[in-house]
Design a protein around this motif. Structure first.
Motif, short mmCIF file in Angstrom:
data_model
loop_
_atom_site.label_atom_id
_atom_site.label_comp_id
_atom_site.label_asym_id
_atom_site.label_seq_id
_atom_site.Cartn_x
_atom_site.Cartn_y
_atom_site.Cartn_z
N GLU A 47 -29.60 -96.72 -27.91
CA GLU A 47 -28.48 -97.60 -28.19
C GLU A 47 -28.79 -98.52 -29.37
OE1 GLU A 47 -25.28 -98.52 -26.48
OE2 GLU A 47 -25.48 -96.38 -26.10
N ASN A 48 -30.06 -98.85 -29.55
CA ASN A 48 -30.44 -99.86 -30.53
C ASN A 48 -31.28 -99.32 -31.69
OD1 ASN A 48 -29.52 -102.48 -29.09
ND2 ASN A 48 -30.69 -101.39 -27.52
N PHE A 49 -31.87 -98.12 -31.51
CA PHE A 49 -32.75 -97.58 -32.54
C PHE A 49 -32.44 -96.10 -32.74
CE2 PHE A 49 -35.04 -100.86 -30.13
CZ PHE A 49 -35.28 -101.79 -31.13
N SER A 50 -33.14 -95.48 -33.67
CA SER A 50 -32.98 -94.05 -33.88
C SER A 50 -33.76 -93.29 -32.81
CB SER A 50 -33.50 -93.66 -35.27
OG SER A 50 -34.92 -93.69 -35.30
N TRP A 51 -33.62 -91.96 -32.82
CA TRP A 51 -34.31 -91.14 -31.84
C TRP A 51 -35.83 -91.24 -31.96
CZ3 TRP A 51 -37.56 -87.50 -33.86
CH2 TRP A 51 -37.34 -87.08 -35.18
N HIS A 52 -36.34 -91.70 -33.11
CA HIS A 52 -37.79 -91.86 -33.27
C HIS A 52 -38.38 -92.82 -32.23
CE1 HIS A 52 -36.26 -90.54 -37.19
NE2 HIS A 52 -37.43 -90.00 -37.40
N ALA A 53 -37.55 -93.77 -31.78
CA ALA A 53 -38.04 -94.76 -30.82
C ALA A 53 -38.45 -94.12 -29.50
CB ALA A 53 -36.97 -95.82 -30.58
N PRO A 107 -25.86 -92.57 -24.64
CA PRO A 107 -27.19 -92.37 -24.05
C PRO A 107 -27.51 -93.42 -22.98
CG PRO A 107 -27.30 -92.01 -26.41
CD PRO A 107 -25.93 -92.51 -26.12
N LEU A 108 -27.19 -94.69 -23.23
CA LEU A 108 -27.47 -95.73 -22.24
C LEU A 108 -26.62 -95.53 -21.00
CD1 LEU A 108 -28.84 -98.28 -21.31
CD2 LEU A 108 -27.14 -99.61 -22.58
N GLU A 109 -25.34 -95.23 -21.18
CA GLU A 109 -24.47 -94.99 -20.03
C GLU A 109 -24.95 -93.79 -19.22
OE1 GLU A 109 -20.19 -96.64 -21.77
OE2 GLU A 109 -20.84 -94.59 -22.20
N THR A 110 -25.46 -92.79 -19.91
CA THR A 110 -26.02 -91.63 -19.22
C THR A 110 -27.22 -92.03 -18.37
OG1 THR A 110 -25.29 -90.09 -20.94
CG2 THR A 110 -27.13 -89.39 -19.56
N GLY A 111 -28.12 -92.81 -18.96
CA GLY A 111 -29.30 -93.25 -18.22
C GLY A 111 -28.93 -94.05 -16.99
N VAL A 112 -27.97 -94.96 -17.12
CA VAL A 112 -27.56 -95.79 -15.98
C VAL A 112 -26.93 -94.93 -14.90
CG1 VAL A 112 -25.96 -97.60 -15.24
CG2 VAL A 112 -27.28 -97.88 -17.35
N ARG A 113 -26.16 -93.94 -15.29
CA ARG A 113 -25.50 -93.08 -14.29
C ARG A 113 -26.46 -92.11 -13.61
NH1 ARG A 113 -21.66 -94.95 -17.48
NH2 ARG A 113 -19.53 -95.18 -16.63
N LEU A 114 -27.65 -91.97 -14.15
CA LEU A 114 -28.69 -91.18 -13.48
C LEU A 114 -29.53 -92.03 -12.53
CD1 LEU A 114 -29.91 -89.01 -16.50
CD2 LEU A 114 -28.64 -88.21 -14.50
N GLY A 126 -39.40 -89.73 -13.85
CA GLY A 126 -38.31 -88.80 -14.15
C GLY A 126 -36.95 -89.45 -14.09
N ALA A 127 -36.79 -90.44 -13.19
CA ALA A 127 -35.50 -91.11 -13.07
C ALA A 127 -35.30 -92.21 -14.10
CB ALA A 127 -35.37 -91.69 -11.66
N LEU A 128 -36.38 -92.93 -14.43
CA LEU A 128 -36.27 -94.05 -15.36
C LEU A 128 -36.23 -93.60 -16.82
CD1 LEU A 128 -38.65 -96.75 -13.83
CD2 LEU A 128 -36.16 -96.65 -13.73
N GLY A 129 -36.76 -92.42 -17.11
CA GLY A 129 -36.81 -91.95 -18.48
C GLY A 129 -35.47 -91.99 -19.18
N PRO A 130 -34.41 -91.44 -18.56
CA PRO A 130 -33.11 -91.48 -19.24
C PRO A 130 -32.60 -92.90 -19.47
CG PRO A 130 -33.12 -89.81 -17.50
CD PRO A 130 -34.38 -90.60 -17.35
N ILE A 131 -32.91 -93.83 -18.56
CA ILE A 131 -32.44 -95.21 -18.73
C ILE A 131 -33.15 -95.86 -19.91
CG2 ILE A 131 -32.27 -97.48 -17.64
CD1 ILE A 131 -32.10 -96.04 -14.96
N ILE A 132 -34.48 -95.75 -19.92
CA ILE A 132 -35.25 -96.31 -21.04
C ILE A 132 -34.84 -95.63 -22.34
CG2 ILE A 132 -37.55 -96.73 -21.96
CD1 ILE A 132 -36.89 -98.28 -19.42
N GLY A 133 -34.67 -94.31 -22.28
CA GLY A 133 -34.23 -93.58 -23.46
C GLY A 133 -32.88 -94.05 -23.95
N GLY A 134 -31.96 -94.28 -23.00
CA GLY A 134 -30.64 -94.75 -23.38
C GLY A 134 -30.69 -96.12 -24.04
N LEU A 135 -31.50 -97.03 -23.48
CA LEU A 135 -31.65 -98.36 -24.08
C LEU A 135 -32.20 -98.27 -25.50
CD1 LEU A 135 -33.06 -100.37 -21.05
CD2 LEU A 135 -30.91 -100.82 -22.24
N LEU A 136 -33.20 -97.42 -25.68
CA LEU A 136 -33.80 -97.26 -27.01
C LEU A 136 -32.81 -96.68 -28.01
CD1 LEU A 136 -37.33 -95.89 -25.97
CD2 LEU A 136 -36.84 -98.14 -26.96
#
Length: 493
Positions: A167-173, A304-311, A155-165
């Protein structure tokens, strides 16, 4: 009744490697749910779903899982838990791959529904397989602690991984990342996991299965629709269907010697308290995760990546406390750790309600919530300590149903409370979602409307946090009351 049929005892090395497969699959499934929260603004910008479609994207996964958990868990006890798990892996991967052809909100909703079917096969199977894979009580307590910690970590890592994805790809990733992991999970599961099943499950209760699916699906839908639209005809009809179907299902389960779901487990105080902890934590966390991801991106302006890191403070709190929970429970008692974890999480929610809203207060809240979730890593061990091995499927189904129904309740009820407050603070005619309201304000060059909408959303987040704090305190009191004072998780059978 014999407890279970499984392969010969698994060597320790393969046992723990098998736990790695089970935990990694759970981690991915939970991450996938939280990744969606980060991806929602981008999905909304591209597909432009209506407010109802947006809620369906979030809710349909929990709706499907809640409806199928009981039936799929009972099927796994008969067909084989490993077969059920590997089928779930395959379906989860195939549904994730289907996102490459998704070009509408309806497509995303359909994919999320298919993911829900796969998730319903994966989540209880991992838990019941741990119950039968680890026959030593001390090892089982540790293994269940690892399993629960992976859920918190996901639950905590999801936003970080999501933010990384993102940042570099579309939401499909956010969906496609599941595919290679599921392929590896199928191969590793075939090699490492033994098959297990209940040798004497009794006659399949087809009527009970229909009642379970109909009742749970209707209940989840009634909660969601009622929170959205109020007590209209559709809410009344679906709520009535839920009450009738679930009452009939309960009666069948209590009268049969071989029930589809053994509700008699609730006679055990430890089992009941663990289930309460799972339900209430899921309610509060689902609403908080959804609102925080949107607040950080649409109010604070983070990527999105900044959001994940801040979570990340939530992951830090859970990562530090999860490994300590079993040892702490052995020292001061499972009841104190379980109730204390709920109170610590409640303090996190209270911090967001009491302190001025900003990232500093959010970071403190996330750290406390994560620490409380870490202490709750023993909740699964508490639940399993209150159930015999031959009831592993029923115990797993009830625990996972608690998580999924809790998630649906959190988004539907607490999310709707927040939405109602938001609507009361913005001018009539303002779009219901914050994202579309900001787009409308930008198109009209109305900076005042944008600020008003952002402030209304912030107020809704504060109110939701206060509700979450109250909920966690009540849950802590109930858990303290129902958990046996001398419960020893390492001596459970």
């Amino acid at each position: 009744m014999t407890s279970t049929v499984t392969a010969p005892p698994t060597p320790p090395g393969r046992r723990w490697a098998g736990l790695g497969v089970l935990s990694a699959s759970l981690l991915l499934v939970v991450m996938d749910m939280t990744i969606l929260n980060v991806a929602l603004p981008e999905i909304s910008a591209e597909l432009r779903p209506g407010s109802v479609e947006l809620l369906w994207m979030v809710d349909v996964y929990s709706l499907v899982v809640a409806g199928l958990l009981v039936t799929v868990s009972a099927l796994g006890d008969r067909w084989g838990r490993r077969k059920t798990l590997l089928t779930g892996f395959a379906l989860f991967g195939l549904a994730s791959a289907a996102v490459v052809v998704a070009d509408s909100a309806a497509d995303v909703i359909a994919i999320r529904a298919l993911l829900g079917i796969g998730g319903a096969m994966i989540m209880p199977s991992t838990l019941s397989m741990i119950r039968t894979l680890f026959t030593d009580a001390r090892e089982r307590a540790t293994a269940l602690g690892v399993w629960a910690a992976m859920a918190s970590l996901g639950g905590a890592l999801g936003p970080i991984i999501g933010g990384l994805l993102l940042e570099n790809f579309s939401w499909h990733a956010a969906f496609l990342v599941n595919v290679p992991v599921m392929v590896v999970a199928v191969v590793a599961g075939l090699i490492l996991l033994p098959e297990s099943r209940n040798p004497n499950p009794g006659r399949w209760d087809a009527a009970g299965a229909v009642l379970s699916v109909a009742g749970m699906t209707a209940l989840a839908y009634a909660i969601k629709h009622g929170a959205e639209e109020g007590l209209d005809a559709r809410t009344a009809v679906t709520a009535t269907v839920a009450v009738v179907a679930l009452a009939w299902f309960t009666r069948r389960c209590l009268r049969r010697k071989d029930p589809l779901l053994d509700l008699r487990l609730f006679r055990n105080g430890a089992f009941t308290s663990g289930t309460i902890a799972a339900l209430t934590t899921s309610i509060a966390m689902a609403a908080l995760a959804l609102l925080l991801a949107q607040w950080m991106q649409l109010v604070q302006g983070y990527s999105p990546l900044e959001t994940g890191v801040r979570l990340l403070p939530m992951a830090v709190g859970a990562g530090v406390c999860s490994p300590l929970a079993p040892a702490l429970a052995a020292r001061i008692g499972a009841r104190a750790v379980l109730s204390g974890g709920l109170l610590v999480s409640g303090a996190g929610f209270a911090a967001m309600y009491v302190l001025p809203l900003g990232y500093a207060s959010v970071a403190v809240a996330l750290l406390l919530v994560g620490a409380g979730m870490g202490a709750l890593a023993i909740a699964s061990a508490v639940i399993m300590s209150g159930s015999p091995a031959d009831k592993a499927g029923s115990a797993a189904a009830i625990e996972e149903t608690s998580y999924e129904v809790g998630g649906t309740l959190g988004v539907a009820v607490l999310g709707s409370v927040a939405a109602a407050l938001y609507r009361s603070r913005v001018p009539a005619g303002t779009p219901e979602s914050l994202g579309t309201a900001l787009e409308a304000a930008a198109a009209a060059r109305d900076a005042a409307l944008a600020l008003q909408a952002q402030q209304a959303f912030s107020d809704s987040l504060v109110l939701t946090s206060g509700c979450g704090a109250v909920l966690m305190v009540i849950a802590a009191a109930l858990v303290w009351w129902r958990t046996p004072a001398g419960l020893d998780l390492t001596a459970a059978h």
